[in-house]
Write a protein that holds these residues in place. Structure first.
Motif, mmCIF file in Angstrom:
data_model
loop_
_atom_site.group_PDB
_atom_site.id
_atom_site.type_symbol
_atom_site.label_atom_id
_atom_site.label_comp_id
_atom_site.label_asym_id
_atom_site.label_seq_id
_atom_site.Cartn_x
_atom_site.Cartn_y
_atom_site.Cartn_z
ATOM 1 N N TRP A 12 13.636 2.816 -25.330
ATOM 2 C CA TRP A 12 12.901 4.088 -25.257
ATOM 3 C C TRP A 12 13.742 5.341 -25.079
ATOM 4 C CZ3 TRP A 12 14.669 4.591 -20.539
ATOM 5 C CH2 TRP A 12 14.382 3.684 -19.500
ATOM 6 N N ASP A 16 15.340 10.358 -27.187
ATOM 7 C CA ASP A 16 15.985 11.353 -26.316
ATOM 8 C C ASP A 16 17.430 11.580 -26.758
ATOM 9 O OD1 ASP A 16 13.589 11.305 -25.022
ATOM 10 O OD2 ASP A 16 14.308 10.347 -23.194
ATOM 11 N N TYR A 23 19.007 17.737 -32.301
ATOM 12 C CA TYR A 23 18.470 19.083 -32.119
ATOM 13 C C TYR A 23 19.390 19.944 -31.253
ATOM 14 C CZ TYR A 23 15.483 22.936 -30.754
ATOM 15 O OH TYR A 23 14.994 24.186 -30.538
ATOM 16 N N PHE A 110 13.139 -0.056 -8.432
ATOM 17 C CA PHE A 110 13.506 0.842 -9.524
ATOM 18 C C PHE A 110 13.736 2.227 -8.934
ATOM 19 C CE2 PHE A 110 12.867 3.557 -13.166
ATOM 20 C CZ PHE A 110 13.221 2.791 -14.265
ATOM 21 N N CYS A 112 14.422 6.352 -9.957
ATOM 22 C CA CYS A 112 14.597 7.449 -10.901
ATOM 23 C C CYS A 112 14.874 8.694 -10.080
ATOM 24 C CB CYS A 112 13.332 7.640 -11.737
ATOM 25 S SG CYS A 112 13.409 9.066 -12.833
ATOM 26 N N SER A 141 17.799 6.108 -13.925
ATOM 27 C CA SER A 141 16.456 5.552 -14.017
ATOM 28 C C SER A 141 16.578 4.077 -14.341
ATOM 29 C CB SER A 141 15.675 6.283 -15.119
ATOM 30 O OG SER A 141 14.355 5.831 -15.142
ATOM 31 N N GLU A 205 21.691 12.044 -21.829
ATOM 32 C CA GLU A 205 20.797 12.648 -22.838
ATOM 33 C C GLU A 205 19.613 13.369 -22.199
ATOM 34 O OE1 GLU A 205 20.748 9.613 -21.869
ATOM 35 O OE2 GLU A 205 18.714 8.796 -21.943
ATOM 36 N N ARG A 206 19.392 13.146 -20.904
ATOM 37 C CA ARG A 206 18.258 13.778 -20.237
ATOM 38 C C ARG A 206 18.622 15.131 -19.621
ATOM 39 N NH1 ARG A 206 14.956 8.914 -17.140
ATOM 40 N NH2 ARG A 206 14.693 7.603 -18.974
ATOM 41 N N GLU A 211 16.185 23.906 -19.273
ATOM 42 C CA GLU A 211 14.810 23.775 -18.775
ATOM 43 C C GLU A 211 14.501 22.363 -18.285
ATOM 44 O OE1 GLU A 211 11.453 24.327 -21.341
ATOM 45 O OE2 GLU A 211 12.588 23.796 -23.120
ATOM 46 N N LEU A 212 15.377 21.407 -18.615
ATOM 47 C CA LEU A 212 15.178 20.054 -18.092
ATOM 48 C C LEU A 212 15.927 19.852 -16.785
ATOM 49 C CD1 LEU A 212 15.270 17.920 -21.370
ATOM 50 C CD2 LEU A 212 13.304 18.898 -20.192
ATOM 51 N N ASP B 429 9.849 6.113 -13.557
ATOM 52 C CA ASP B 429 10.651 6.963 -14.442
ATOM 53 C C ASP B 429 9.806 8.187 -14.785
ATOM 54 O OD1 ASP B 429 12.121 8.204 -16.423
ATOM 55 O OD2 ASP B 429 12.765 6.329 -17.345
ATOM 56 N N HIS B 430 10.186 9.344 -14.259
ATOM 57 C CA HIS B 430 9.388 10.546 -14.529
ATOM 58 C C HIS B 430 10.102 11.508 -15.474
ATOM 59 C CE1 HIS B 430 11.422 10.955 -10.526
ATOM 60 N NE2 HIS B 430 11.856 12.067 -11.070
ATOM 61 N N LEU B 431 11.227 11.056 -16.045
ATOM 62 C CA LEU B 431 12.021 11.953 -16.884
ATOM 63 C C LEU B 431 12.124 11.518 -18.349
ATOM 64 C CD1 LEU B 431 14.947 12.526 -14.351
ATOM 65 C CD2 LEU B 431 13.039 14.060 -14.817
ATOM 66 N N VAL B 432 11.870 10.243 -18.624
ATOM 67 C CA VAL B 432 12.045 9.760 -19.998
ATOM 68 C C VAL B 432 11.181 10.591 -20.953
ATOM 69 C CG1 VAL B 432 10.263 7.963 -19.724
ATOM 70 C CG2 VAL B 432 12.044 7.687 -21.460
ATOM 71 N N GLY B 433 11.711 10.833 -22.125
ATOM 72 C CA GLY B 433 10.986 11.632 -23.111
ATOM 73 C C GLY B 433 11.513 13.048 -23.234
ATOM 74 N N ASN B 434 12.364 13.434 -22.283
ATOM 75 C CA ASN B 434 12.991 14.763 -22.337
ATOM 76 C C ASN B 434 11.989 15.918 -22.409
ATOM 77 O OD1 ASN B 434 15.611 14.037 -21.981
ATOM 78 N ND2 ASN B 434 16.268 14.376 -24.099
ATOM 79 N N ASN B 435 10.893 15.771 -21.678
ATOM 80 C CA ASN B 435 9.910 16.856 -21.658
ATOM 81 C C ASN B 435 9.586 17.347 -20.256
ATOM 82 O OD1 ASN B 435 9.441 16.897 -24.492
ATOM 83 N ND2 ASN B 435 8.232 15.027 -24.271
ATOM 84 N N THR B 436 10.036 16.648 -19.220
ATOM 85 C CA THR B 436 9.612 16.964 -17.858
ATOM 86 C C THR B 436 10.332 18.204 -17.335
ATOM 87 O OG1 THR B 436 9.290 14.606 -17.493
ATOM 88 C CG2 THR B 436 9.268 16.019 -15.544
ATOM 89 N N VAL B 437 9.596 19.288 -17.241
ATOM 90 C CA VAL B 437 10.170 20.553 -16.780
ATOM 91 C C VAL B 437 9.952 20.707 -15.279
ATOM 92 C CG1 VAL B 437 10.073 23.057 -17.027
ATOM 93 C CG2 VAL B 437 9.817 21.596 -19.045
ATOM 94 N N ARG B 448 7.060 20.163 -21.381
ATOM 95 C CA ARG B 448 7.104 21.016 -22.562
ATOM 96 C C ARG B 448 6.580 20.231 -23.758
ATOM 97 N NH1 ARG B 448 13.553 21.111 -24.178
ATOM 98 N NH2 ARG B 448 13.747 18.855 -24.382
ATOM 99 N N ARG B 450 6.929 19.513 -27.775
ATOM 100 C CA ARG B 450 7.833 19.674 -28.917
ATOM 101 C C ARG B 450 7.101 19.270 -30.189
ATOM 102 N NH1 ARG B 450 12.673 16.320 -28.132
ATOM 103 N NH2 ARG B 450 11.476 15.079 -26.660
ATOM 104 N N PRO B 456 11.321 22.430 -29.431
ATOM 105 C CA PRO B 456 10.352 22.974 -28.468
ATOM 106 C C PRO B 456 9.462 24.023 -29.132
ATOM 107 C CG PRO B 456 12.545 22.880 -27.494
ATOM 108 C CD PRO B 456 12.703 22.558 -28.961
ATOM 109 N N ARG B 570 7.866 30.520 -18.645
ATOM 110 C CA ARG B 570 8.431 29.472 -17.791
ATOM 111 C C ARG B 570 7.468 29.183 -16.651
ATOM 112 N NH1 ARG B 570 13.878 28.589 -18.126
ATOM 113 N NH2 ARG B 570 13.280 26.736 -16.977
#
Lengths: 233, 746
Positions: A12, A16, A23, A110, A112, A141, A205-206, A211-212, B429-437, B448, B450, B456, B570
């Protein structure tokens, strides 16, 4: 430059990495399916996080038999750059491309969270854009990230400078409190002897966009881009 | 004669309880069919007419909720989840669902499959899930089993979400004796889909094949839908709980999203409650056609399964795909690439009926409208429990004043409802996906959005779940409205504009007049607030019969709110106090003793749940929310935090703890009753931090919106000093950080 991101059933972090290298870093990215064997002339390979094959049996234990891994092995033997993260680290140790093993976290659950890691070497293709001793803030994580090997192997690993990253506190001190998972010698990332294969449990990659929450992961992406550009020139 | 086609003309009480049907409903089935049903048919009616699938007690009430608005793409009931238009040709798809009964008897698998089920509702529509939230309510921590349930549920949620790679970004965890025998596990999922590629759950095209995809069908979860529609969940019903396989679901997710872009799918429906029965009936009914299913073609996990078991199995990770018959091999090829087998188990037929065969033998044939539109609907007479009127008369002045307000605040900060939830969310895991601002731990999480290429869009989503059930119990209308208002306020505190909501109505047995009253009144309150705040309802789920030994849970309508931050705005942080910042209460000031009604302080410290809660002024609430979002858009605010559980004292203390800075009280504040001012609870209140140079403008704007406000104090130093509380922030922080960890230690 062209990067290939491996995709196993259950991976998964592939998208990312695609985002961070594509990008954000402006590189060409292709996804390589585990049943294929063609690396499509990629300049670098990413073995991303996830639960490849459901992590059944043992993390990474089935993934190492996927057909793409034989191509990755040959690629690495010829000096091709391979970076693993999280489940990718577990797969690369199972495949014998990196030493050691990743065991269940000492806290048994686990985890994170954001961690600090200290850069131990900057003379690798994966860390050339970092400063020696620099502290990077990168999230982890995982449930099984305790880096383990026996004392003899550990000594050998340390002696040859195989440790690239260690968990540390915000000031760079390597302490037991800063070790999130009980890894031997606070080891967060290691490299093989030839310097072509490196993996770490944290997720660079995270953290490639402000903004992340941080951009330290970009240093690792940029180091790889520099390295493969060097190969091309 | 085989048992499944045995005619049942006079069912035993045990047969009726197994199918959750009443004797009069059985008679209605006979009247509709013009004959007695056989065993398979009775099971199908039982499942489809269960509250869980048929909403027979709640549907007439649910119609009172507003469900229209300019942004609404799919409202309640039309597809597997609701959807709103978020601009940039993207839809936000979301829904919340309960898995209470299964989690009460088998917490790990019950919670895990709850997550699995809500994920399927989202990706069935062609949306990629980008976030999960979980609203959890457990019983008293004096009961050992509560710890077992807590660790099981948290473990199950983490297992499923972490393995499938969808971040768990928020939710709630709270504890109250009312949930000791009936815990609540509500899971919400949010997904994003390209608007023009969404997949419908309709069957169409006579002769198109039905593919059953994913897991084999086993005996797990039989009667899950009916199990959820009776009281007293017990360990003897463990077989009604399913076992989840998140790895398999990940493969289904990727295969379905790959197929979405081909156009070869006619319709897609996941198999949830009542398994193959409900999925086939619903897709056929929505498409205005029928389906014929040959149970012999369904791949099974074990031998000797009857048709009844195949049709009612709730084995997880299964999908029903209605496929364009020209492309069946192509579709099966994509499933096969993902390691999934897909078997043709039937076809779309013209007659609007569900026909079930086993080879050549027809086992059942029921017109689909008998199982859908003809489901009996009950509009009952509600009656307020007379005990409530007595509770309203409770005299708070008789409550002894505490010796030390500082000690009271420390105890509240350590209460598991208030204390840090880090020990829970760090296992997700609250960060996977690279969207958690904005990660878990604030009023709302922010993600966010995308586009399909990963760029974005400049739009972010704020998401939150909420409900204070004590307030609903004491005054269902007001409490229902407060739940909507608070979840919206949470999004507002992140700087977002709330746009739509989903809801999960957790109540007791609706056949009891006092429970029906709670349900009807809470829905009316929710409807009033949803209208006033312009946040229509797009989806939801009803979980009734949450009671044991005749005692119902507090009515708990959990609201899942989605807000939008547009034009690259923001998010507003919950904590960012700097030395010298003024801290203001935006909204009404309460220091009368009556504001302790329904408060966590009274419940936790005095074991008293009583009084009539402060009534919400929806017009004020709407103005307050508008003011905060406008002030944030004008960059006037440092931070904002909702003032709810634990009152002003806990909200202010949290702001100080999170910002790691002290607070000195404004000298001019005079109070009647410090304990009420500190711990009383009332709606429409938000704490904000404002830097000195912005204060004049921010307060001018507040006055223009007609918002009452009070300056509480100034940030600085390391001590918290407010209305008689004097504490080092470090000490408060320690208690707050360790409260939950200590409380759930086994």
């Amino acid at each position: 430059m062209k990067f290939g991101v491996l995709v196993f059933p259950g991976t998964w972090s592939d998208r990312d990495w695609g985002h961070a290298l594509g990008y954000v870093s402006g590189q060409e990215v292709v996804y390589l399916w585990h049943n294929d064997t063609d690396l499509q002339n990629c300049d670098g390979i990413i073995v991303p996080g996830g639960f490849a094959h459901g992590d059944y049996l043992r993390t990474g234990a089935i993934a190492r038999f996927s057909p793409i891994m034989e191509s990755v092995r040959k690629f690495a033997e010829n000096g091709g750059l391979v970076l693993g993260s999280c489940n990718g680290f577990q797969i690369l140790t199972e495949a014998g491309l990196l030493p050691g093993a990743l065991l269940r976290n000492a806290c048994s659950s686990f985890l994170c969270e954001w961690t600090y890691i200290r850069v131990e070497r900057t003379d690798t293709p994966f860390t050339s854009q970092c400063q020696k001793g620099q502290v990077l803030r990168i999230p982890i994580s995982h449930g099984e990230g305790l880096f383990f090997c026996d004392d003899t192997d550990l000594q050998a690993l340390e002696d040859r400078g195989g440790v690239v990253f260690r968990y540390c506190d915000a000031n760079g001190a390597v302490t037991p409190e800063a070790n999130p998972n009980g890894s031997k010698n606070n080891i967060a990332g290691v490299i093989n002897e030839s310097g072509s294969v490196m993996a770490l449990m944290p997720h660079p990659e995270r953290c490639c966009e402000p903004e992340l929450g941080g951009v330290d992961g970009l240093l690792i992406c940029q180091s790889m881009v520099h390295a493969v550009a060097g190969i091309h020139s | 004669m085989r048992q499944d086609i045995q005619i049942i003309s006079d069912p035993t009480d045990a047969q009726l309880r197994e199918t959750a049907l009443s004797r009069s409903e059985f008679q209605l089935i006979k009247d509709l069919l013009g004959r007695a049903p056989n065993h398979v048919e009775l099971g199908i009616f039982g499942a489809m007419w269960s509250e869980h699938c048929g909403y027979k007690n709640s549907k007439p009430l649910l119609k009172r909720l507003p469900s229209t608005g300019a942004r609404i793409l799919f409202g309640p009931g039309s597809e597997n989840a609701g959807a709103i238009d978020a601009g940039n040709d993207l839809a936000v798809v979301f829904k919340i669902e309960s898995h209470n009964h299964p989690s009460a008897v088998e917490p790990f698998e019950g919670a895990a499959t709850g997550v699995g089920g809500i994920l399927r509702d989202i990706f069935t529509m062609g949306a990629r899930p980008i976030a999960l939230l979980d609203s959890l309510r457990f019983g008293s921590l004096d009961v050992n089993r509560t710890r077992y349930l807590f660790h099981g549920v948290v473990g199950g949620i983490g297992h499923y979400g972490n393995c499938i790679g969808v971040p768990t970004v928020g939710g709630e965890v709270s504890f109250d004796d009312t949930y000791t025998a009936n815990i609540l596990v509500n899971a919400m999922c949010i997904g994003v889909a390209p608007k023009d590629k969404m997949i419908s759950a309709k069957a169409s095209g006579i002769g198109n094949p039905l593919l059953l995809v994913g897991a084999d069908t086993g005996r797990d979860g039989i009667h899950g839908a009916t199990f959820a529609s009776v009281t007293d969940p017990g360990s003897t019903q463990r077989s009604a709980v399913q076992v989840g396989n998140p790895f398999l679901e990940k493969l289904l997710l990727e295969a379905c999203l790959e197929l979405r872009d081909t156009g070869w799918l006619v319709g897609l429906q996941d198999l949830g409650a009542a398994g193959l029965t409900s999925s086939s009936v619903e897709t056929a009914h929505k498409g205005g056609c029928g389906v014929e299913i040959d149970v012999a073609k369904a791949p099974r996990r074990e031998s000797g399964m009857s048709a009844y078991e195949v049709m009612l199995s709730e084995s997880q990770e299964r999908m029903l795909a209605i496929v364009d018959k020209e492309h069946i091999a192509d579709v099966q090829g994509i499933f096969a690439k993902w390691g999934l087998h897909s078997d043709c188990i039937g076809y779309v037929i013209e007659e609007p009926a569900l026909r079930i065969k086993d080879g050549d033998t027809v086992l059942a044939e029921i017109p689909t409208d008998y199982l859908t539109e003809k489901t009996p609907m009950y509009t009952r007479e509600g009656l307020q429990d007379p005990a409530i009127a007595q509770l309203w008369q409770f005299d708070f002045s008789a409550v002894p004043a505490p010796e030390s307000l500082s000690a009271e605040l420390l105890a509240m900060l350590a209460h598991p409802d208030i204390a840090s939830k880090k020990s829970v969310y760090q296992t997700y895991d609250h960060l996977v996906g690279n969207n958690t601002v904005i990660a878990p731990g604030s009023d709302a999480a922010v993600l966010r959005m995308r586009d399909e290429q990963g760029a974005p869009t400049g739009v972010s989503l704020a998401v939150s779940t909420d409900c204070v059930s004590r307030m609903v119990y004491l005054d269902p209308f007001n409490g229902g409205a407060m739940a909507v208002a608070e979840s919206a306020r949470n999004c507002v505190c992140a700087g977002a504009t709330p746009v739509a909501l989903t809801n999960c109505l957790n109540f007791g047995n609706p056949e009891k007049p006092e429970v029906y009253y709670q349900l009807a009144s809470a829905i009316d309150g929710m409807a009033a607030a949803a209208k006033a705040l312009q946040t229509p309802v797009v989806s939801g789920n009803v979980s009734l019969y949450n009671e044991s030994q005749g005692s119902a849970i507090y009515p708990t309508p959990v609201i899942g709110m989605v807000g939008l931050l547009e034009h690259n705005l923001r998010p507003l942080p919950s904590s960012n106090l700097q030395t010298g910042d003024g801290i203001y209460l935006m909204g009404p000031w309460y220091d009368q003793i009556a504001s302790l009604a329904g408060s966590l302080y009274m419940a936790a410290q005095k074991q008293i749940v009583a009084g009539r809660p402060v009534q919400i002024d929806l017009a004020l609430e709407a103005r307050l929310q508008k003011f905060i979002t406008e002030a944030h858009a004008a960059a006037l605010l440092q931070c904002a935090h909702d003032c709810s559980d634990g009152g002003l004292a806990c909200a202010l203390a949290e702001m100080a703890i999170w910002s790691d800075i002290g607070v000195t009280q404004e000298k001019s504040i005079q109070v009647d009753s410090p304990i009420s001012a500190l711990f009383g609870e009332a709606p429409s209140r938000i704490l904000v931090g404002i830097s000195p140079e912005k204060q004049a403008e921010a307060l001018r704007m507040a006055a223009a919106y007609d918002i009452p406000f009070v300056k509480l104090g100034t940030a600085g130093g390391a001590a918290f000093q407010f209305l008689g509380v004097e504490l080092p922030v470090a000490e408060m922080k320690l208690r707050w950080e360790n409260g939950l960890v200590e409380a759930v230690k086994e």
